[in-house]
Design a protein around this motif. Structure first.
Motif, PDB file in Angstrom:
ATOM      1  N   ASN A  74      23.153 -35.593  -8.538  1.00 32.10           N
ATOM      2  CA  ASN A  74      23.770 -34.468  -7.820  1.00 32.10           C
ATOM      3  C   ASN A  74      22.930 -34.094  -6.608  1.00 32.10           C
ATOM      4  OD1 ASN A  74      25.979 -34.170  -9.418  1.00 32.10           O
ATOM      5  ND2 ASN A  74      25.414 -32.187 -10.270  1.00 32.10           N
ATOM      6  N   GLY A  75      23.567 -34.044  -5.446  1.00 28.53           N
ATOM      7  CA  GLY A  75      22.867 -33.606  -4.244  1.00 28.53           C
ATOM      8  C   GLY A  75      22.081 -34.687  -3.542  1.00 28.53           C
ATOM      9  N   LEU A  76      22.023 -35.874  -4.103  1.00 31.07           N
ATOM     10  CA  LEU A  76      21.279 -36.952  -3.459  1.00 31.07           C
ATOM     11  C   LEU A  76      22.159 -37.696  -2.458  1.00 31.07           C
ATOM     12  CD1 LEU A  76      19.286 -38.534  -6.441  1.00 31.07           C
ATOM     13  CD2 LEU A  76      18.515 -36.809  -4.801  1.00 31.07           C
ATOM     14  N   ASP A  77      21.554 -38.137  -1.368  1.00 34.22           N
ATOM     15  CA  ASP A  77      22.275 -38.951  -0.397  1.00 34.22           C
ATOM     16  C   ASP A  77      22.348 -40.391  -0.920  1.00 34.22           C
ATOM     17  OD1 ASP A  77      19.744 -39.988  -0.025  1.00 34.22           O
ATOM     18  OD2 ASP A  77      19.402 -38.971   1.886  1.00 34.22           O
ATOM     19  N   PRO A  78      23.096 -41.276  -0.264  1.00 35.31           N
ATOM     20  CA  PRO A  78      23.224 -42.650  -0.773  1.00 35.31           C
ATOM     21  C   PRO A  78      21.885 -43.337  -1.005  1.00 35.31           C
ATOM     22  CG  PRO A  78      24.874 -42.256   0.914  1.00 35.31           C
ATOM     23  CD  PRO A  78      23.993 -41.037   0.895  1.00 35.31           C
ATOM     24  N   GLU A  79      20.915 -43.100  -0.117  1.00 33.40           N
ATOM     25  CA  GLU A  79      19.600 -43.711  -0.317  1.00 33.40           C
ATOM     26  C   GLU A  79      18.950 -43.177  -1.593  1.00 33.40           C
ATOM     27  OE1 GLU A  79      15.259 -44.128   1.962  1.00 33.40           O
ATOM     28  OE2 GLU A  79      16.876 -42.896   2.817  1.00 33.40           O
TER      29      GLU A  79
END
Length: 312
Positions: free
Chosen positions: A156-161
């Motif tokens: 949750n809340g993480l970007d694709p990287e």
């Protein structure tokens, strides 16, 4: 190893978890899936001793969580990324956790570096984005270098990287022989992350199996066929009794193996440009198996009608 036997939890008249029995083995990532309200968070809280079971038992490495002398050295968990005091820095928060379990202060800087927060270690946690808070929560879970790890919605809340990072990181933890138990609603990500699944609905166990077995059991396999002579091949497939669906410039064939289709094409002098088995997705399998266990169904047609009426 996590072992739950007959795990049950009632809140008044509400039965949140119902006689749930499952195990989570080391050396692999096990996904914990279920519709909203299925009892996943309640189950994780009981594993960690935050809620007491109404009946049944759950153990980590043969012990209840409350029996662990320094629990952070045995099990690490991320259940709520925002539970940190907002005025504490990331470093002070982890230092407090380390002192509570007699963990070396050097470990604080190690885990901050692992999750990529060294540059903001002295910033107030209250100013962190959700993705940064997730990373801090993961750092807390790793602090005691535990053998068992529980993560509730870790991407949750993480970007694709960041999502790619946590996926590879979980695989590495499992490869080290640790027990990794992760709950997520992102089924496409779970398909890439988890090799084993525990699936529940309305507090009951629906399935425990490998991810491949779960998908294979719940979805119909088919074969995609591309050819410049599709009409001729389709007529032959119809005579064979196969189920055939046209899809753009190809056919999706079920009920017949790819080997049989290839043989049929040769017998009818049909040139093949593609002959590829199609595997169902984890999302399709999940919807198929848990459909009767969804507590809250959305009436999409009514929602669309209301939205249209609002705009007119």
């Amino acid at each position: 190893m996590i072992e739950a036997k007959g795990l049950t939890k009632r809140y008044g008249k509400k039965l949140a978890v119902d006689d749930l029995t499952f195990s989570v083995a080391p050396g692999r990532v096990t996904g914990f899936l279920g519709p909203n309200g299925a009892g996943k968070s309640t189950t994780m809280r009981m594993i960690l001793g935050l809620d007491n079971p109404t009946a049944g038992d759950v153990r980590i490495g043969g012990k209840r969580y409350t029996e662990l002398h320094h629990p952070l050295r045995t099990v690490g968990a991320l259940l709520d990324a925002k539970w940190v005091h907002p005025n504490r820095s990331a470093r002070s928060h982890l230092t407090w956790m380390a002192k509570s379990n007699k963990i070396s202060p050097r470990r604080v800087d190690e885990v901050l570096d692992i999750v990529g927060l060294s540059a903001v270690a002295d910033k107030r946690a209250g100013g962190f984005s959700l993705g940064m808070s997730q990373r801090l929560g993961i750092a807390g879970a790793l602090l005691g270098d535990p053998e068992v790890l529980l993560f509730d919605e870790p991407v949750n809340g993480l970007d694709p990287e960041g999502i790619l990072w946590i996926r590879k990181f979980m695989h590495r933890l499992a490869d080290e022989g640790r027990t990794v138990f992760v709950s997520s609603h992102l089924l496409s990500e779970m398909a890439l992350t988890a090799s084993e699944l525990v699936v529940i609905g309305k507090g009951r166990l629906i399935a425990q199996s490998s991810t491949d077995e779960f998908v294979t059991r719940a979805t119909e396999s088919s074969v995609k066929v591309r050819s410049p002579q599709l009409d001729r091949l389709r007529a032959a497939l119809d005579r064979l009794g196969a189920t055939v669906t046209a899809e753009d410039d190809a056919l999706l064939v079920s009920g017949v193996s790819s080997e049989k289709i290839g043989q049929l094409a040769m017998e009818n002098q049909v040139t093949l440009h593609e002959l590829s088995p199609q595997r169902g997705s984890l999302e399709q399998a999940f919807m198929q198996i848990t459909g009767d266990s969804v507590e809250y169904h959305a009436d999409l047609e009514s929602e669309a009608q209301r939205a249209l009426a609002t705009t007119n």
